[in-house]
Enzyme design. Structure first.
Site, PDB file in Angstrom:
ATOM      1  N   PHE A 122       0.860  -1.188   0.000  1.00  0.00           N
ATOM      2  CA  PHE A 122       0.000   0.000   0.000  1.00  0.00           C
ATOM      3  C   PHE A 122       0.899   1.242   0.000  1.00  0.00           C
ATOM      4  O   PHE A 122       1.772   1.377   0.866  1.00  0.00           O
ATOM      5  CB  PHE A 122      -0.880  -0.008   1.254  1.00  0.00           C
ATOM      6  CG  PHE A 122      -1.706   1.228   1.439  1.00  0.00           C
ATOM      7  CD1 PHE A 122      -2.879   1.407   0.719  1.00  0.00           C
ATOM      8  CD2 PHE A 122      -1.311   2.223   2.323  1.00  0.00           C
ATOM      9  CE1 PHE A 122      -3.643   2.547   0.891  1.00  0.00           C
ATOM     10  CE2 PHE A 122      -2.071   3.368   2.502  1.00  0.00           C
ATOM     11  CZ  PHE A 122      -3.245   3.531   1.784  1.00  0.00           C
ATOM     12  N   ALA A 123       0.677   2.141  -0.961  1.00  0.00           N
ATOM     13  CA  ALA A 123       1.609   3.265  -1.120  1.00  0.00           C
ATOM     14  C   ALA A 123       0.902   4.605  -1.023  1.00  0.00           C
ATOM     15  O   ALA A 123       0.206   5.023  -1.952  1.00  0.00           O
ATOM     16  CB  ALA A 123       2.321   3.142  -2.460  1.00  0.00           C
ATOM     17  N   ASP A 239      -7.509   2.977   8.973  1.00  0.00           N
ATOM     18  CA  ASP A 239      -8.296   2.758  10.204  1.00  0.00           C
ATOM     19  C   ASP A 239      -8.540   1.261  10.398  1.00  0.00           C
ATOM     20  O   ASP A 239      -8.456   0.731  11.503  1.00  0.00           O
ATOM     21  CB  ASP A 239      -9.673   3.433  10.118  1.00  0.00           C
ATOM     22  CG  ASP A 239      -9.598   4.942  10.333  1.00  0.00           C
ATOM     23  OD1 ASP A 239      -8.553   5.425  10.794  1.00  0.00           O
ATOM     24  OD2 ASP A 239     -10.592   5.626  10.007  1.00  0.00           O
ATOM     25  N   GLU A 363       1.663   3.844  10.295  1.00  0.00           N
ATOM     26  CA  GLU A 363       0.184   3.896  10.261  1.00  0.00           C
ATOM     27  C   GLU A 363      -0.354   4.962  11.213  1.00  0.00           C
ATOM     28  O   GLU A 363      -1.321   4.749  11.935  1.00  0.00           O
ATOM     29  CB  GLU A 363      -0.422   2.514  10.517  1.00  0.00           C
ATOM     30  CG  GLU A 363      -0.095   1.571   9.372  1.00  0.00           C
ATOM     31  CD  GLU A 363      -1.032   0.401   9.223  1.00  0.00           C
ATOM     32  OE1 GLU A 363      -2.122   0.409   9.807  1.00  0.00           O
ATOM     33  OE2 GLU A 363      -0.654  -0.534   8.492  1.00  0.00           O
TER      34      GLU A 363
HETATM   35  C1  LIG Z   1       9.493   1.115   8.395  1.00  0.00           C
HETATM   36  C2  LIG Z   1       8.385   1.937   7.821  1.00  0.00           C
HETATM   37  C3  LIG Z   1       7.415   1.344   7.010  1.00  0.00           C
HETATM   38  C4  LIG Z   1       6.405   2.104   6.439  1.00  0.00           C
HETATM   39  N1  LIG Z   1       5.498   1.513   5.584  1.00  0.00           N
HETATM   40  C5  LIG Z   1       4.637   2.297   4.882  1.00  0.00           C
HETATM   41  C6  LIG Z   1       3.793   1.750   3.872  1.00  0.00           C
HETATM   42  O1  LIG Z   1       3.786   0.540   3.624  1.00  0.00           O
HETATM   43  N2  LIG Z   1       3.002   2.579   3.147  1.00  0.00           N
HETATM   44  C7  LIG Z   1       2.963   3.921   3.375  1.00  0.00           C
HETATM   45  O2  LIG Z   1       2.227   4.626   2.676  1.00  0.00           O
HETATM   46  N3  LIG Z   1       3.722   4.482   4.347  1.00  0.00           N
HETATM   47  C8  LIG Z   1       4.559   3.711   5.092  1.00  0.00           C
HETATM   48  N4  LIG Z   1       5.357   4.261   6.073  1.00  0.00           N
HETATM   49  C9  LIG Z   1       5.243   5.683   6.359  1.00  0.00           C
HETATM   50  C10 LIG Z   1       4.707   5.982   7.764  1.00  0.00           C
HETATM   51  O3  LIG Z   1       3.343   5.738   7.849  1.00  0.00           O
HETATM   52  C11 LIG Z   1       5.120   7.429   8.108  1.00  0.00           C
HETATM   53  O4  LIG Z   1       6.523   7.402   8.328  1.00  0.00           O
HETATM   54  C12 LIG Z   1       4.392   7.976   9.325  1.00  0.00           C
HETATM   55  O5  LIG Z   1       3.036   8.176   9.038  1.00  0.00           O
HETATM   56  C13 LIG Z   1       4.993   9.290   9.814  1.00  0.00           C
HETATM   57  O6  LIG Z   1       5.249  10.167   8.780  1.00  0.00           O
HETATM   58  P1  LIG Z   1       6.702  10.855   8.669  1.00  0.00           P
HETATM   59  O7  LIG Z   1       7.712   9.763   8.790  1.00  0.00           O
HETATM   60  O8  LIG Z   1       6.750  11.689   7.454  1.00  0.00           O
HETATM   61  O9  LIG Z   1       6.849  11.752   9.956  1.00  0.00           O
HETATM   62  P2  LIG Z   1       6.399  13.293  10.086  1.00  0.00           P
HETATM   63  O10 LIG Z   1       4.981  13.442   9.647  1.00  0.00           O
HETATM   64  O11 LIG Z   1       7.418  14.148   9.430  1.00  0.00           O
HETATM   65  O12 LIG Z   1       6.469  13.501  11.657  1.00  0.00           O
HETATM   66  C14 LIG Z   1       7.660  13.820  12.325  1.00  0.00           C
HETATM   67  C15 LIG Z   1       7.318  14.039  13.815  1.00  0.00           C
HETATM   68  O13 LIG Z   1       6.400  15.158  13.919  1.00  0.00           O
HETATM   69  C16 LIG Z   1       5.249  14.751  14.643  1.00  0.00           C
HETATM   70  N5  LIG Z   1       4.071  15.413  14.112  1.00  0.00           N
HETATM   71  C17 LIG Z   1       3.734  15.632  12.802  1.00  0.00           C
HETATM   72  N6  LIG Z   1       2.569  16.270  12.727  1.00  0.00           N
HETATM   73  C18 LIG Z   1       2.133  16.465  14.000  1.00  0.00           C
HETATM   74  C19 LIG Z   1       0.993  17.064  14.587  1.00  0.00           C
HETATM   75  N7  LIG Z   1       0.011  17.604  13.846  1.00  0.00           N
HETATM   76  N8  LIG Z   1       0.892  17.062  15.951  1.00  0.00           N
HETATM   77  C20 LIG Z   1       1.856  16.515  16.731  1.00  0.00           C
HETATM   78  N9  LIG Z   1       2.966  15.938  16.216  1.00  0.00           N
HETATM   79  C21 LIG Z   1       3.093  15.913  14.879  1.00  0.00           C
HETATM   80  C22 LIG Z   1       5.155  13.230  14.411  1.00  0.00           C
HETATM   81  O14 LIG Z   1       4.383  12.597  15.412  1.00  0.00           O
HETATM   82  C23 LIG Z   1       6.624  12.842  14.459  1.00  0.00           C
HETATM   83  O15 LIG Z   1       7.029  12.719  15.795  1.00  0.00           O
HETATM   84  C24 LIG Z   1       6.351   3.501   6.683  1.00  0.00           C
HETATM   85  C25 LIG Z   1       7.310   4.088   7.525  1.00  0.00           C
HETATM   86  C26 LIG Z   1       8.324   3.334   8.069  1.00  0.00           C
HETATM   87  C27 LIG Z   1       9.358   4.021   8.932  1.00  0.00           C
END
Ligand SMILES: Cc1cc2nc3c(=O)[nH]c(=O)nc-3n(C[C@H](O)[C@H](O)[C@H](O)COP(=O)(O)OP(=O)(O)OC[C@H]3O[C@@H](n4cnc5c(N)ncnc54)[C@H](O)[C@@H]3O)c2cc1C
Length: 385
Positions: A122-123, A239, A363
């Site tokens: 899922f991307a 969800d 997630e």
């Molecule tokens: C190993 C791994 C596997 C993954 N697999 C998938 C996948 O299969 N498909 C997919 O689509 N994605 C995937 N992801 C993506 C994952 O869902 C995201 O990394 C995650 O949702 C967080 O986004 P970000 O890394 O950009 O962090 P950011 O959004 O940049 O957040 C950075 C920090 O800021 C905080 N923050 C951001 N906004 C707020 C707010 N409004 N209030 C308070 N704090 C906030 C966050 O909690 C975090 O601590 C994967 C990630 C990893 C690391």
């Protein structure tokens, strides 16, 4: 605690446990060390019909729901969080097809997913769009009877290994999140390639990779749902899959608790097993209590999802936040009980602690999910006034 599983659930759970113990336990450390995708174990899971669990019977599945899926994820995670997420991400990858796909799409893809012949992914995430998924830039432009996809997805679990990808892309950027749509894209489509393979702290046997689309032409019939529904499909499907991440956390914590109990009983200091010291006993008591509370919440939420309830976003977020925080705490305490050897790679708890961390991040990070839960709590109060 007794959770009154039906016969099919008992069978699924014990099959998953057998594969975890016979196939995953002996291989997990090496797969983690080599950062190698667990293809042999995926095949064993397919042979045991584990990929049929979450697919409807008319598409050659067993017709189980979120709860059955959580049982499998928990058992696999008890042995290895990395292998478990490769399995769980497959379920997330096909959720958009299961719930929003056309009959033709379901018939084309779901039987292959059920047999384990083809993995899915899922991307959604991109470098500019993590917690704020509305900022995706990958575009899908309709040209005649085809869409042209352009952009790069980041951190995609099963990236490179899966054959079927459900991808969220912008069809009308001017409309923001209401201008996104969901698509199914097959591996080997011209213009679709794989970029950076991530080197990770934990869940290292899972594949996490960039997906690169450069003028990737896909037929119009690969649209899932309607144009403009991409964001809502993504949110609803996450969800639905979030209890699975919570189950992953419960399984990891269960593995860590069992390892800590075994070690505490056999490690002797001051002429006594360390399990005779009350300080250690109280840690074990807290670990067991918090873990059972997490499991009960996850199972209750998974059953809510399966009940056909329309809205369970808040409960799913609660389960994920609570269980992942418990997993982090329990694995950390397990390492403390192991003392110095716990810090060494020869023992499993340092891996469990590394694996547990990601459950607080993907997630939806736990901060962002707490925002969502708080919003619902405050809205409820405002409605009562
Ligand atoms: C190993 C791994 C596997 C993954 N697999 C998938 C996948 O299969 N498909 C997919 O689509 N994605 C995937 N992801 C993506 C994952 O869902 C995201 O990394 C995650 O949702 C967080 O986004 P970000 O890394 O950009 O962090 P950011 O959004 O940049 O957040 C950075 C920090 O800021 C905080 N923050 C951001 N906004 C707020 C707010 N409004 N209030 C308070 N704090 C906030 C966050 O909690 C975090 O601590 C994967 C990630 C990893 C690391």
């Amino acid at each position: 605690m007794e959770y009154f599983l039906n016969e099919q659930q008992k069978t699924i759970k014990s099959l998953a446990r057998r594969i975890a113990e016979e196939r995953i336990l002996p291989a997990r450390a090496e797969l983690d060390e080599k950062e190698e995708f667990p293809w042999e174990i995926i095949k064993a899971l397919a042979d045991a019909d584990m990929f049929r669990v979450f697919i409807a019977e008319e598409y050659e599945g067993l017709g189980g729901g979120c709860f059955d899926l959580c049982l499998v994820i928990e058992e696999l995670s008890r042995a290895c969080g990395g292998i478990a997420i490769s399995y769980a991400a497959d379920a997330l990858g096909c959720l958009p097809l299961i719930h929003h796909g056309t009959e033709e799409q379901k018939e084309k893809y779901l039987p292959d997913v059920a047999s384990g012949a083809r993995l899915t992914a899922f991307a959604l995430t991109e470098s500019t769009a993590g917690s704020d998924a509305s900022k995706i830039r990958t575009s899908a432009t309709l040209e005649g009877s085809h869409y042209l996809l352009n952009g790069t997805k980041q951190f995609i679990t099963n990236g490179g290994e899966a054959e079927i990808y459900t991808v969220i892309a912008m069809t009308d950027p001017a409309k923001g999140s209401r201008g996104s749509s969901a698509f199914v894209v097959e591996k080997n489509t011209l213009g679709f390639s794989f970029g950076k393979k991530e080197k990770k702290m934990g869940i290292r046997s899972s594949a996490t990779r960039e997906l690169v689309f450069r003028d990737c032409r896909i037929p119009q019939e690969n649209l899932i749902g309607r144009e403009g529904q991409g964001f809502i499909i993504a949110v609803r499907m996450i969800d639905r899959s979030r209890p699975g991440v919570a189950a992953q956390a419960v399984g990891i914590a269960q593995g860590a608790l069992e390892a800590a109990v075994d070690y505490a009983r056999q490690r002797v200091q001051f002429d006594h097993p360390i399990s005779s010291f009350q300080a250690v006993q109280h840690m074990l008591a807290n670990m067991a209590t918090e873990l059972e509370a997490a499991r009960a919440l996850v199972y209750a939420v998974a059953k809510t999802v399966d009940s056909g309830a329309k809205d369970y976003a808040e409960e799913a977020a609660m389960a994920k936040v609570f269980a992942s925080d418990v997993a982090m705490k329990v694995t950390e305490d397990a390492m403390q009980i192991f003392g110095g050897v716990g810090y060494m790679r020869d023992y499993p708890v340092e891996k469990m602690m590394r694996d547990a961390k990601i459950t607080q991040i993907y997630e939806g990070t736990n901060q962002v999910l707490r925002n969502a839960i708080a919003l619902e709590v405050l809205k409820r109060k405002a409605r009562r006034e």
